[in-house]
Design an enzyme around this catalytic site. Structure first.
Site, PDB file in Angstrom:
ATOM      1  N   GLU A  11     -65.435  14.875 -31.787  1.00 27.03           N
ATOM      2  CA  GLU A  11     -64.209  14.535 -31.553  1.00 27.03           C
ATOM      3  C   GLU A  11     -63.705  15.399 -30.433  1.00 27.03           C
ATOM      4  O   GLU A  11     -62.582  14.552 -30.484  1.00 27.03           O
ATOM      5  CB  GLU A  11     -63.531  15.229 -32.855  1.00 27.03           C
ATOM      6  CG  GLU A  11     -63.506  16.470 -33.189  1.00 27.03           C
ATOM      7  CD  GLU A  11     -62.516  17.116 -34.300  1.00 27.03           C
ATOM      8  OE1 GLU A  11     -63.377  18.240 -34.836  1.00 27.03           O
ATOM      9  OE2 GLU A  11     -61.951  16.391 -34.910  1.00 27.03           O
ATOM     10  N   TRP A  22     -43.948  30.051 -42.340  1.00 34.08           N
ATOM     11  CA  TRP A  22     -44.980  29.344 -42.452  1.00 34.08           C
ATOM     12  C   TRP A  22     -45.367  30.379 -44.666  1.00 34.08           C
ATOM     13  O   TRP A  22     -45.580  31.309 -44.247  1.00 34.08           O
ATOM     14  CB  TRP A  22     -45.599  29.724 -41.542  1.00 34.08           C
ATOM     15  CG  TRP A  22     -48.022  29.396 -42.140  1.00 34.08           C
ATOM     16  CD1 TRP A  22     -48.161  30.877 -43.096  1.00 34.08           C
ATOM     17  CD2 TRP A  22     -47.969  28.182 -42.145  1.00 34.08           C
ATOM     18  NE1 TRP A  22     -49.556  29.872 -43.257  1.00 34.08           N
ATOM     19  CE2 TRP A  22     -48.523  28.399 -43.063  1.00 34.08           C
ATOM     20  CE3 TRP A  22     -47.554  26.709 -41.984  1.00 34.08           C
ATOM     21  CZ2 TRP A  22     -50.450  27.449 -42.573  1.00 34.08           C
ATOM     22  CZ3 TRP A  22     -48.365  26.004 -42.070  1.00 34.08           C
ATOM     23  CH2 TRP A  22     -49.945  26.042 -42.336  1.00 34.08           C
ATOM     24  N   ASN A  46     -42.608  38.265 -40.483  1.00 34.96           N
ATOM     25  CA  ASN A  46     -43.879  37.757 -40.233  1.00 34.96           C
ATOM     26  C   ASN A  46     -44.493  38.827 -40.311  1.00 34.96           C
ATOM     27  O   ASN A  46     -44.564  39.193 -39.517  1.00 34.96           O
ATOM     28  CB  ASN A  46     -43.557  37.383 -38.497  1.00 34.96           C
ATOM     29  CG  ASN A  46     -44.939  36.706 -38.174  1.00 34.96           C
ATOM     30  OD1 ASN A  46     -45.546  37.133 -36.981  1.00 34.96           O
ATOM     31  ND2 ASN A  46     -45.417  36.210 -39.212  1.00 34.96           N
ATOM     32  N   GLY A  47     -45.632  37.811 -40.997  1.00 34.36           N
ATOM     33  CA  GLY A  47     -46.362  39.034 -41.781  1.00 34.36           C
ATOM     34  C   GLY A  47     -46.618  38.892 -43.095  1.00 34.36           C
ATOM     35  O   GLY A  47     -46.303  38.228 -44.392  1.00 34.36           O
ATOM     36  N   ARG A  66     -45.309  28.068 -35.318  1.00 32.99           N
ATOM     37  CA  ARG A  66     -45.446  28.865 -36.379  1.00 32.99           C
ATOM     38  C   ARG A  66     -45.745  28.312 -37.686  1.00 32.99           C
ATOM     39  O   ARG A  66     -45.936  29.642 -38.628  1.00 32.99           O
ATOM     40  CB  ARG A  66     -45.184  30.457 -35.367  1.00 32.99           C
ATOM     41  CG  ARG A  66     -44.863  30.475 -34.368  1.00 32.99           C
ATOM     42  CD  ARG A  66     -44.714  31.652 -34.172  1.00 32.99           C
ATOM     43  NE  ARG A  66     -44.795  33.262 -34.657  1.00 32.99           N
ATOM     44  CZ  ARG A  66     -45.890  33.379 -34.484  1.00 32.99           C
ATOM     45  NH1 ARG A  66     -47.265  33.155 -33.515  1.00 32.99           N
ATOM     46  NH2 ARG A  66     -46.470  34.736 -35.155  1.00 32.99           N
ATOM     47  N   HIS A 126     -89.732  13.660 -38.991  1.00 30.43           N
ATOM     48  CA  HIS A 126     -89.560  11.889 -39.388  1.00 30.43           C
ATOM     49  C   HIS A 126     -88.339  11.055 -38.915  1.00 30.43           C
ATOM     50  O   HIS A 126     -88.293  10.095 -39.401  1.00 30.43           O
ATOM     51  CB  HIS A 126     -88.719  12.626 -40.979  1.00 30.43           C
ATOM     52  CG  HIS A 126     -89.214  13.532 -41.767  1.00 30.43           C
ATOM     53  ND1 HIS A 126     -90.796  13.343 -42.490  1.00 30.43           N
ATOM     54  CD2 HIS A 126     -89.909  14.461 -41.896  1.00 30.43           C
ATOM     55  CE1 HIS A 126     -91.040  14.451 -42.514  1.00 30.43           C
ATOM     56  NE2 HIS A 126     -90.555  15.423 -42.315  1.00 30.43           N
ATOM     57  N   GLU A 135     -71.325  21.392 -38.226  1.00 36.26           N
ATOM     58  CA  GLU A 135     -70.143  21.491 -38.053  1.00 36.26           C
ATOM     59  C   GLU A 135     -69.487  21.605 -36.147  1.00 36.26           C
ATOM     60  O   GLU A 135     -69.147  20.705 -35.667  1.00 36.26           O
ATOM     61  CB  GLU A 135     -69.221  22.546 -38.172  1.00 36.26           C
ATOM     62  CG  GLU A 135     -67.802  23.474 -37.770  1.00 36.26           C
ATOM     63  CD  GLU A 135     -66.743  22.686 -37.935  1.00 36.26           C
ATOM     64  OE1 GLU A 135     -66.896  21.493 -38.535  1.00 36.26           O
ATOM     65  OE2 GLU A 135     -65.461  22.635 -37.222  1.00 36.26           O
ATOM     66  N   LYS A 177     -67.035  18.623 -34.018  1.00 35.18           N
ATOM     67  CA  LYS A 177     -66.435  19.414 -32.829  1.00 35.18           C
ATOM     68  C   LYS A 177     -66.948  18.738 -31.416  1.00 35.18           C
ATOM     69  O   LYS A 177     -65.967  18.915 -30.580  1.00 35.18           O
ATOM     70  CB  LYS A 177     -66.955  21.304 -32.327  1.00 35.18           C
ATOM     71  CG  LYS A 177     -65.863  21.762 -32.920  1.00 35.18           C
ATOM     72  CD  LYS A 177     -64.787  22.017 -33.744  1.00 35.18           C
ATOM     73  CE  LYS A 177     -64.300  20.647 -34.939  1.00 35.18           C
ATOM     74  NZ  LYS A 177     -64.003  21.435 -35.935  1.00 35.18           N
ATOM     75  N   LYS A 228     -54.267  14.070 -37.387  1.00 41.24           N
ATOM     76  CA  LYS A 228     -54.283  15.903 -37.926  1.00 41.24           C
ATOM     77  C   LYS A 228     -54.290  15.687 -38.830  1.00 41.24           C
ATOM     78  O   LYS A 228     -55.138  16.395 -40.200  1.00 41.24           O
ATOM     79  CB  LYS A 228     -53.109  17.413 -37.348  1.00 41.24           C
ATOM     80  CG  LYS A 228     -53.286  18.409 -38.120  1.00 41.24           C
ATOM     81  CD  LYS A 228     -54.505  19.357 -37.523  1.00 41.24           C
ATOM     82  CE  LYS A 228     -54.853  20.568 -37.668  1.00 41.24           C
ATOM     83  NZ  LYS A 228     -56.176  20.857 -37.686  1.00 41.24           N
ATOM     84  N   CYS A 266     -45.036  33.114 -39.362  1.00 37.16           N
ATOM     85  CA  CYS A 266     -43.839  32.604 -39.155  1.00 37.16           C
ATOM     86  C   CYS A 266     -43.293  32.966 -37.671  1.00 37.16           C
ATOM     87  O   CYS A 266     -43.688  33.619 -36.776  1.00 37.16           O
ATOM     88  CB  CYS A 266     -43.052  34.085 -40.037  1.00 37.16           C
ATOM     89  SG  CYS A 266     -43.374  33.307 -41.676  1.00 37.16           S
TER      90      CYS A 266
HETATM   91  O1  M6R Z   1     -56.621  18.864 -43.831  1.00 33.36           O
HETATM   92  P1  M6R Z   1     -58.438  19.223 -44.453  1.00 33.36           P
HETATM   93  O2  M6R Z   1     -58.970  20.100 -44.017  1.00 33.36           O
HETATM   94  O3  M6R Z   1     -58.012  17.908 -45.777  1.00 33.36           O
HETATM   95  O4  M6R Z   1     -58.940  17.703 -43.342  1.00 33.36           O
HETATM   96  C1  M6R Z   1     -59.753  17.438 -43.278  1.00 33.36           C
HETATM   97  C2  M6R Z   1     -60.645  16.778 -42.101  1.00 33.36           C
HETATM   98  O5  M6R Z   1     -59.975  15.302 -41.429  1.00 33.36           O
HETATM   99  C3  M6R Z   1     -60.528  17.914 -41.269  1.00 33.36           C
HETATM  100  O6  M6R Z   1     -61.387  18.784 -41.046  1.00 33.36           O
HETATM  101  C4  M6R Z   1     -61.395  17.382 -39.501  1.00 33.36           C
HETATM  102  O7  M6R Z   1     -62.737  17.061 -40.040  1.00 33.36           O
HETATM  103  C5  M6R Z   1     -61.085  17.757 -38.475  1.00 33.36           C
HETATM  104  N1  M6R Z   1     -59.928  16.742 -37.355  1.00 33.36           N
HETATM  105  C6  M6R Z   1     -62.453  18.142 -38.056  1.00 33.36           C
HETATM  106  O8  M6R Z   1     -62.505  18.901 -36.991  1.00 33.36           O
END
Ligand code: M6R
Length: 609
Positions: free
Chosen positions: A489, A74, A100-101, A27, A505, A482, A486, A604, A2
């Site tokens: 993207e 938050w 905050n905490g 935050r 394969h 993963e 990363k 996001k 927060c």
């Molecule tokens: O908010 P969510 O965890 O449901 O989002 C899922 C995906 O859209 C999210 O993880 C996306 O793949 C990210 N940009 C990955 O870094």
């Protein structure tokens, strides 16, 4: 996470409080509030929603006075609402507090205070602090604050305001940030520098356990024992935008570096004091309930889906229940076999991803029991699921998920171990051993983050390659997925992850001289097999960067470079190996001049199908 602020001086406190909070909305932003002493009373104004909602509510009727505190929330304990918004007051209204905490022992304290006649108005952990202060106050504000600090456990930064001492604020911190801004005839308190940088660049950075008494002309700081502390003034030389990112160039990098704290927060309240068991009080699952379903589905998107893959491994390995993992956009359209004997676990950082929400609703319709793992209190997914487990990662701003992933892994590990305890599929000795190793993870993540230079060098060396491959077996494969997401993207490099044994394969045809291959080799049960796959790509002249655990002296014989992470159980090591992969993606994107926090075409929170 927060944001908190405080003002004591000659000017209108509310003006600074609202201005400061606007710089701290990163935050948290599910509610906001301020409290200002007007010379006779403390006026508290708060509202659910963003700061704009609070400003609308206040309109032109600004609280008058030059002593005040404020908060942007938050949500952790208690959903976002007007009554759960801070500041929180005691029964008399003489004391108000922003926090905050997390106050870990708030339930015990609350019961005790209710017995003594205190009336609570919110569901928050914070409100106990205000009532406790009222309870222990006998004329000396600072002594009462210290008494409160002796009684509370957990993490906090706190600012206290008392009507009985209208010349001062008292603040303190433990494991959460707090700075004091030094002005002329006025002083400021805030969670972070962006809130005060428009007013002053001269600051004191508070350390854990310190207590500051702040008046308009003085700041007196003492340590836990009450001894005076001489602080050096820290001159802020960042610009306002850099300050918002805590001095980091991007939110993604900041959030990568927040992971030690995020994973600690996620696990902290869920381990028995003696370290012998996982305690997930949020879940009301007894053995009968656990034995009532014969199948678990984990459904999510993107990074959360990758966390789900690790979750499947954990639950199957430790609790011996069959788990299927699916991407949310596919799950619902394949007529899944779901009934009242199914447990559906959805994973979502934002709690708003529409595919995941739709899968959740559909499974409920078919009779499944549902559990959400999410980071956002009060989100649509949190509200829709039968039960919720929160990852206490704090707001994640960068589009690329980093701390959400590692905290999801922590939660899955704890859930699997908790189920294993109930189902007695793991011995008590092994549970203890795993918990001991789990508790070391925050420090080990810090260690992994302590030397980024080799990763920067690789990013510069290979950042202009058009293709990168990630390989691994077992849990290493899940982390490879993963890592490659990363990289794709944020740097726009074409990256693919493969189960190392699957390369031959087909994909091996793409491995030619100079192609970078990131090879994870941390899983002991498949170590030799992974080495064979690494030799296959080396034989095609790939450049191999190996990821291994400390103590592995073998891998470096077969690869071009090695990145090592601290040793731990192979179940827990994904929480460490993903960190260099996040950093590699980040620095590759920087090398290529990409807009790291806002990658092209992405958002996001994906609230469309
Ligand atoms: O908010 P969510 O965890 O449901 O989002 C899922 C995906 O859209 C999210 O993880 C996306 O793949 C990210 N940009 C990955 O870094």
């Amino acid at each position: 996470m927060c944001g908190i602020v405080g003002y004591v001086g000659n000017k209108e406190a509310a003006v600074f409080l609202l201005e400061g909070l606007s710089k701290l909305e990163y935050r948290g932003y599910d509610s906001a509030g301020i409290a200002v002493y007007d010379g006779s009373e403390i006026r508290v104004e708060k509202s659910v929603g963003r700061l704009a909602a609070l400003k609308d509510k206040i309109g032109s009727n600004m609280p008058k006075g030059s002593l005040g505190i404020g908060h942007t929330r938050w949500a952790t304990h208690g959903r976002p609402s007007d009554s759960n918004a801070h500041p929180h007051a005691d029964c008399s209204g003489d004391f108000v507090v922003v926090h905050n905490g997390i106050i870990e022992n708030y339930l015990n304290l609350k019961e005790e205070l209710i017995e003594k006649g205190h009336a609570f108005r919110s569901e928050t952990d914070t409100e106990v602090v205000a009532h406790l202060l009222e309870e222990v106050y006998h004329g000396d504000f600072e002594a009462a604050v210290r008494d409160v600090l002796r009684r509370i456990d957990g993490s906090y930064s706190l600012v206290f305001l008392s009507k009985k001492h209208p010349d001062r604020l008292i603040c303190t911190k433990q494991d959460n940030p707090l700075v004091i801004g030094l002005g002329e005839g006025e002083n400021f308190i805030a969670s972070d520098i962006p809130a005060i940088i428009q007013r002053t660049r001269r600051t004191f950075i508070m350390n854990d356990g310190e207590v500051a008494v702040v008046t308009k002309d003085s700041v007196t700081i003492t340590n836990r024992r009450g001894e005076p502390v001489q602080k050096k003034v820290f001159e802020v030389n960042w610009n306002a935008e850099a300050a918002e990112k805590g001095g980091y160039e991007h939110f993604m990098l900041k959030e990568i570096h927040e992971q030690p704290k995020a994973v600690r927060d996620t696990m902290s309240q869920r381990i028995a004091k003696d370290g012998s068991a996982i305690v997930i009080d949020e879940l009301k699952w007894d053995a009968a309930f656990l034995n009532s379903f014969n199948k678990i589905y984990i459904v999510a998107c993107g990074t959360a889906y990758h966390a789900g893959m690790v979750g499947k491994y954990y639950i199957e390995k430790l609790a011996r229940v069959l788990v299927e993992v699916d991407v949310a956009s596919e799950f619902r359209y394949r007529d899944p076999i779901v009934d009242e004997n199914t447990l559906l676990i959805v994973v979502s950082q934002s709690g708003e991803t529409s595919d995941t929400l739709a899968a959740l609703k559909e499974s409920k319709r078919l009779g499944a029991k549902t559990l959400a793992i999410t980071n956002v209190v009060g989100s649509s997914i949190a509200r829709e699921a039968d039960q919720v487990l929160y990852t206490w990662a704090g707001p994640e701003i960068a589009v690329a998920s980093t701390k959400a992933y590692t905290t999801q892994l922590i939660l899955f590990f704890m859930l699997a171990l908790y189920m294993a305890e109930i189902k007695k599929t793991v011995s008590p000795e092994r549970v203890k051993e795993l918990i001991k190793l789990l508790k070391q993870i925050p420090a080990q993540v810090s260690e992994t983050l302590s030397d980024v230079d080799p990763i920067k060098t690789f990013a510069r060396q290979y950042g202009f390659n058009e293709d990168v491959f990630y390989i691994g077996r077992s849990l290493d494969y899940d982390v490879a997925l993963e890592g490659s997401l990363k990289l794709k993207e944020v740097s726009y490099i074409h990256a693919e992850a493969y189960a190392a044994g699957e390369l031959k394969h087909g994909t091996l045809a793409l491995i030619v001289e100079g192609v970078p291959v990131i090879a994870l080799a941390t899983q002991k049960s498949v170590y030799e097999k992974t080495l064979s796959n690494i030799k296959e790509v080396k034989a095609r002249d790939a450049v191999v960067i190996g990821i291994a655990a400390e103590g592995d002296e073998e891998l470096e014989k077969y690869v071009d470079h090695v990145i090592k992470v601290p040793e731990t159980d192979e179940l827990l090591i994904p929480i460490l190996t993903v960190v260099p992969l996040q950093l590699l993606a980040y620095y590759a994107a920087i090398t290529r001049g990409c807009d790291v926090d806002k990658p092209r075409n992405l958002a996001k929170s994906v609230t469309v199908e």
